[in-house]
Design a protein around this motif. Sequence first.
Motif, PDB file in Angstrom:
ATOM      1  N   ALA A   1       0.682  -1.213   0.103  1.00 31.04           N
ATOM      2  CA  ALA A   1      -0.004   0.060   0.044  1.00 31.04           C
ATOM      3  C   ALA A   1       0.899   1.293  -0.211  1.00 31.04           C
ATOM      4  O   ALA A   1       0.545   2.189  -0.757  1.00 31.04           O
TER       5      ALA A   1
ATOM      6  N   GLY B   1       2.079   1.959  -3.417  1.00 33.57           N
ATOM      7  CA  GLY B   1       1.100   2.341  -4.549  1.00 33.57           C
ATOM      8  C   GLY B   1       0.406   1.004  -5.151  1.00 33.57           C
ATOM      9  O   GLY B   1       0.026   1.099  -6.131  1.00 33.57           O
ATOM     10  N   ARG B   2       0.847  -0.103  -4.734  1.00 31.31           N
ATOM     11  CA  ARG B   2       0.507  -1.399  -5.328  1.00 31.31           C
ATOM     12  C   ARG B   2      -0.961  -1.807  -5.146  1.00 31.31           C
ATOM     13  O   ARG B   2      -1.470  -2.898  -5.813  1.00 31.31           O
ATOM     14  N   ARG B   3      -1.397  -1.394  -4.079  1.00 28.54           N
ATOM     15  CA  ARG B   3      -2.877  -1.558  -3.681  1.00 28.54           C
ATOM     16  C   ARG B   3      -3.334  -0.382  -3.214  1.00 28.54           C
ATOM     17  O   ARG B   3      -2.395   0.571  -2.634  1.00 28.54           O
ATOM     18  N   ASP B   4      -4.538  -0.324  -3.089  1.00 30.34           N
ATOM     19  CA  ASP B   4      -5.623   0.970  -2.702  1.00 30.34           C
ATOM     20  C   ASP B   4      -5.446   1.220  -1.109  1.00 30.34           C
ATOM     21  O   ASP B   4      -5.771   2.337  -0.779  1.00 30.34           O
ATOM     22  N   ASN B   5      -5.750   0.119  -0.372  1.00 25.32           N
ATOM     23  CA  ASN B   5      -5.813   0.451   1.006  1.00 25.32           C
ATOM     24  C   ASN B   5      -5.210  -1.121   1.774  1.00 25.32           C
ATOM     25  O   ASN B   5      -4.898  -2.047   1.256  1.00 25.32           O
TER      26      ASN B   5
ATOM     27  N   PHE C   1      -1.103   5.921   3.630  1.00 24.86           N
ATOM     28  CA  PHE C   1      -2.102   5.425   2.622  1.00 24.86           C
ATOM     29  C   PHE C   1      -3.563   4.936   3.400  1.00 24.86           C
ATOM     30  O   PHE C   1      -3.659   5.152   4.580  1.00 24.86           O
ATOM     31  N   THR C   2      -4.486   4.768   2.897  1.00 27.64           N
ATOM     32  CA  THR C   2      -5.941   4.516   3.283  1.00 27.64           C
ATOM     33  C   THR C   2      -5.863   3.137   3.851  1.00 27.64           C
ATOM     34  O   THR C   2      -5.395   2.001   3.586  1.00 27.64           O
TER      35      THR C   2
END
Length: 338
Positions: free
Chosen positions: A199, A202-206, A277-278
């Motif tokens: 995360a 930036g490889r996953r949203d949350n 990150f979220t």
Amino acid sequence: MNKQILVTGGAGYIGSHTISQLGRAGYEIIIYDNLSTGTTSAITSGKLVLGDLADRQQLERVFAEHNFEAVLHFAASISVPESVVKPLAYYSNNTANTLNLLHCCERFGVNKFIFSSTAAVYGQPTVNPITEATIPEPLNPYGSSKLMSERLIRDYAIANTDFKYVILRYFNVAGAEISGNLGQSGKKATHLIKVACDAALGRRDNVSIFGTDFDTPDGTGIRDYIHVDDLARAHVDALIYLDGDRALSQILNCGYGQGYSVRQVIEKVKEISGVDFTVIEAERRAGDPACVIAAAERITQTLGWQPQYNDLDTIVRTSLAWEKKSSGSELHLKELVT
């Protein structure tokens, strides 16, 4: 002549870190792996034999061609949710294949065995830290398949008094080799620190927190995280121990005896990465215990194991450094590990 050892699953995460240390210690290593989750790029020492433990004939040929002094058995399926959906596959790969390996040890006179087990054999503990005397009560086929393998190993050792084993029950393994040459390469890895690093990059949203109402200081689950280099060293120490004249078979926890919550881990990844990150709060997953911490005294007393990286900062920094390196990030490794 160097001592020959067989390492099953040596191209995987923990296996590859262990063969790196074994190679530096001078062992001659034969790696038996089907590369279902491992990668050839992770093999820094030894010779790879591509094969499946279910192929008994090929396995016997490998034993016949070498003079193994010991077996280190890492190869296994390890996803708890997948084991619930595919229990027979887990009993086949984890338990039946361990039986195949033991048959070969018996036939070819290999009497030293180190087995990768898991804290999942304990199930949902009511008392922490968890000692090796805690009665195993696994909650899922993954833990059950590992416990059944332990019992196969134990029962064979009772029948064959020359056969000695060390069963290592891993707690939460994380991090990457301090050198930066190895890390978690599995495409299906779902460990919290790996997910949080993804995360941050930036490889996953949350990142999801599964359960915020546990009976813990911040409401999230607490786990005992162990750096993979320290865990790899435990295997080397176990092998040295079994080489001793007075070695007895052992079951040992592999952890540090301290825990960090899910929220603490996520905040540490945010702090070190500099990325906010979220995070999504979700319902608990069935069977997730509130707190799992190892009693680690026995492994230090028995093997003389001395962990060097018992520090959440180090675990997260090496993980993030590896993930950045493996993704081709412009941020240099030294910026994270120095």
